[in-house]
Design a protein around this motif. Structure first.
Motif, mmCIF file in Angstrom:
data_model
loop_
_atom_site.group_PDB
_atom_site.id
_atom_site.type_symbol
_atom_site.label_atom_id
_atom_site.label_comp_id
_atom_site.label_asym_id
_atom_site.label_seq_id
_atom_site.Cartn_x
_atom_site.Cartn_y
_atom_site.Cartn_z
ATOM 1 N N PHE A 28 -3.315 -1.297 -13.805
ATOM 2 C CA PHE A 28 -3.485 -1.921 -12.491
ATOM 3 C C PHE A 28 -4.846 -2.624 -12.437
ATOM 4 O O PHE A 28 -4.963 -3.782 -12.014
ATOM 5 N N LEU A 29 -5.875 -1.929 -12.910
ATOM 6 C CA LEU A 29 -7.230 -2.485 -12.888
ATOM 7 C C LEU A 29 -7.313 -3.762 -13.731
ATOM 8 O O LEU A 29 -7.892 -4.762 -13.300
ATOM 9 N N SER B 89 0.835 -1.194 0.000
ATOM 10 C CA SER B 89 0.000 0.000 0.000
ATOM 11 C C SER B 89 0.877 1.254 0.000
ATOM 12 O O SER B 89 0.658 2.188 -0.772
ATOM 13 N N ALA B 90 1.897 1.258 0.870
ATOM 14 C CA ALA B 90 2.802 2.405 0.945
ATOM 15 C C ALA B 90 3.570 2.550 -0.364
ATOM 16 O O ALA B 90 3.809 3.662 -0.846
ATOM 17 N N TRP C 282 -11.356 5.291 -7.291
ATOM 18 C CA TRP C 282 -10.260 4.485 -7.816
ATOM 19 C C TRP C 282 -9.446 3.868 -6.682
ATOM 20 O O TRP C 282 -9.044 2.714 -6.736
ATOM 21 N N LYS C 283 -9.165 4.684 -5.658
ATOM 22 C CA LYS C 283 -8.339 4.175 -4.557
ATOM 23 C C LYS C 283 -9.022 3.011 -3.856
ATOM 24 O O LYS C 283 -8.381 2.013 -3.516
ATOM 25 N N PHE C 284 -10.344 3.148 -3.653
ATOM 26 C CA PHE C 284 -11.070 2.064 -2.981
ATOM 27 C C PHE C 284 -11.058 0.789 -3.825
ATOM 28 O O PHE C 284 -10.930 -0.315 -3.289
ATOM 29 N N ILE C 285 -11.171 0.944 -5.125
ATOM 30 C CA ILE C 285 -11.190 -0.232 -5.997
ATOM 31 C C ILE C 285 -9.805 -0.884 -6.069
ATOM 32 O O ILE C 285 -9.649 -2.087 -5.868
ATOM 33 N N LEU C 286 -8.782 -0.058 -6.325
ATOM 34 C CA LEU C 286 -7.443 -0.627 -6.501
ATOM 35 C C LEU C 286 -6.922 -1.229 -5.195
ATOM 36 O O LEU C 286 -6.211 -2.235 -5.212
ATOM 37 N N ALA C 287 -7.292 -0.636 -4.059
ATOM 38 C CA ALA C 287 -6.857 -1.204 -2.774
ATOM 39 C C ALA C 287 -7.438 -2.602 -2.598
ATOM 40 O O ALA C 287 -6.762 -3.506 -2.091
ATOM 41 N N SER D 281 -4.726 1.361 3.672
ATOM 42 C CA SER D 281 -4.084 2.285 4.618
ATOM 43 C C SER D 281 -3.319 3.443 3.968
ATOM 44 O O SER D 281 -3.754 4.598 4.036
ATOM 45 N N PHE D 282 -2.205 3.154 3.343
ATOM 46 C CA PHE D 282 -1.375 4.231 2.807
ATOM 47 C C PHE D 282 -1.950 4.845 1.539
ATOM 48 O O PHE D 282 -1.793 6.036 1.305
ATOM 49 N N ILE D 283 -2.641 4.020 0.751
ATOM 50 C CA ILE D 283 -3.215 4.534 -0.495
ATOM 51 C C ILE D 283 -4.187 5.672 -0.185
ATOM 52 O O ILE D 283 -4.169 6.726 -0.822
ATOM 53 N N LEU D 284 -5.013 5.470 0.836
ATOM 54 C CA LEU D 284 -6.048 6.462 1.143
ATOM 55 C C LEU D 284 -5.493 7.658 1.907
ATOM 56 O O LEU D 284 -5.945 8.786 1.728
#
Lengths: 230, 104
Positions: free
Chosen positions: A137-138, A89-90, A103-108, B20-23
């Motif tokens: 990525f998707l 994630s980082a 997008w962030k919610f989907i890709l996460a 976590s970090f993405i958001l």
């Protein structure tokens, strides 16, 4: 942002994810078969594949269900096994910062070992992504997700039909080799990989994949020390 | 505890970890050293996944000639380095794995 650029990125992402399926599909089938053996219902077994969506955590949870471990132990174990995803994630966060929350919610949700390994290669190759690399990525993530669901289903319905002697699981390690080598562009990153790999061998017996996190941290520290010296 | 509750709790925690970090990235400034450190995450993580797959057999280190995975991995490192092709790397590695198994 042209439509074709998006479609092209999406399809390229799927294409680049494709070799990984040789390793993932047998893995998903084994999971499906084991989950039934462990006493989960077909619906529960299938649902774990989209609710948790992480092979290692699913295998360990399945074992814990089988031995009748308390619920909080299963929850805690699955979460710790997936802690390594915080590193991913980082690692991808800077590349996704300009995207919408949607997008962030989907890709996460799609951020697994196998999608991360492919996507981060795309981001490293293209330092200043032209457009639409989120579609890459998707594409990679969705193909992996779909294969994981279908192979779970196949395992539930058919059992494991792929003979273990083919060692298809090893193809995943080979793909990770192919994805890692181009990243070793300088001495610090090479030293980082070597030190992390060796640490992983000696911390392998630690539970919950904690050895992997520890090894990654050693690798990162070694890389940083070498970089600061040059 | 109900199986569904366990699945949903484990899934939610997993999702929060991935998010976590993405958001939160836009809401705090990552210190410079941490940004530099992130560059080493992919090589370090990948290597930490790969090496145990190659060198561990049944929970023990196996630096032996009978561990055909070592030959397969070496061959695929060479191919990956020379040709930068994922497909070629995997095919070579698997062929070497099978060959080594039948020849050794």
């Amino acid at each position: 942002m042209s439509q074709t650029g998006r479609t092209k990125e999406f399809i390229t992402g799927m294409q680049d994810e494709m070799p990984i399926l040789f390793g993932v599909i047998p893995f998903g089938m084994i999971y499906g078969a084991l989950a039934l053996d462990a006493g989960l219902s077909p619906v529960e077994a299938q649902s774990m594949s989209w609710i948790i969506f992480g092979g290692s955590a699913q295998f360990i949870s399945t074992q814990l269900f089988e031995v009748g471990a308390p619920g909080f132990v299963i929850i805690f174990t699955a979460a710790v096994v997936n802690l390594r995803h915080a590193l991913y994630s980082a690692s991808v966060a800077p590349y996704l910062q300009k995207l919408s929350s949607r997008w962030k919610f989907i890709l996460a949700y799609l951020l697994t070992d196998e999608a991360y390994a492919v996507a981060i290669n795309r981001y490293y190759r293209e330092h200043d992504p032209v457009c639409c690399s989120q579609y890459y990525f998707l594409g990679a993530g969705l193909l992996l997700w779909t294969s994981w669901q279908l192979s779970t289903l196949a395992g539930i319905l058919l059992g494991t039909v792929v003979p273990e002697s083919l060692s298809l699981d090893f193809s995943l390690a080979l793909i990770f080799i192919a994805l890692m080598i181009p990243l070793l562009k300088d001495k610090p990153s090479l030293a980082s990989a070597i030190s992390a790999g060796i640490t992983a061998l000696f911390t392998f017996s630690l539970p919950y994949k904690l050895g992997l996190i520890l090894a990654a941290m050693v690798g990162v520290i070694v890389g940083m020390i070498l970089e600061s010296r040059t | 505890m109900n199986v569904w509750l366990i699945l949903i709790a484990a899934g939610l925690l997993t999702y929060i970890i991935r998010l976590s970090f993405i958001l939160t990235y836009n809401y705090f400034t990552m210190p410079g050293w941490l940004q530099k450190a992130l560059r080493f995450v992919p090589p370090a993580v990948l290597s930490a996944i790969i090496l145990p797959e190659v060198f561990m057999m049944d929970g023990d280190l196996a630096f032996t000639l009978s561990n055909e995975r070592i030959f397969a991995a070496l061959a695929s490192v060479l191919v990956a380095w020379k040709f930068r092709s994922v497909v070629l790397t995997v095919v070579t590695g698997m062929v070497v794995l099978y060959l080594a198994r039948y020849l050794l």
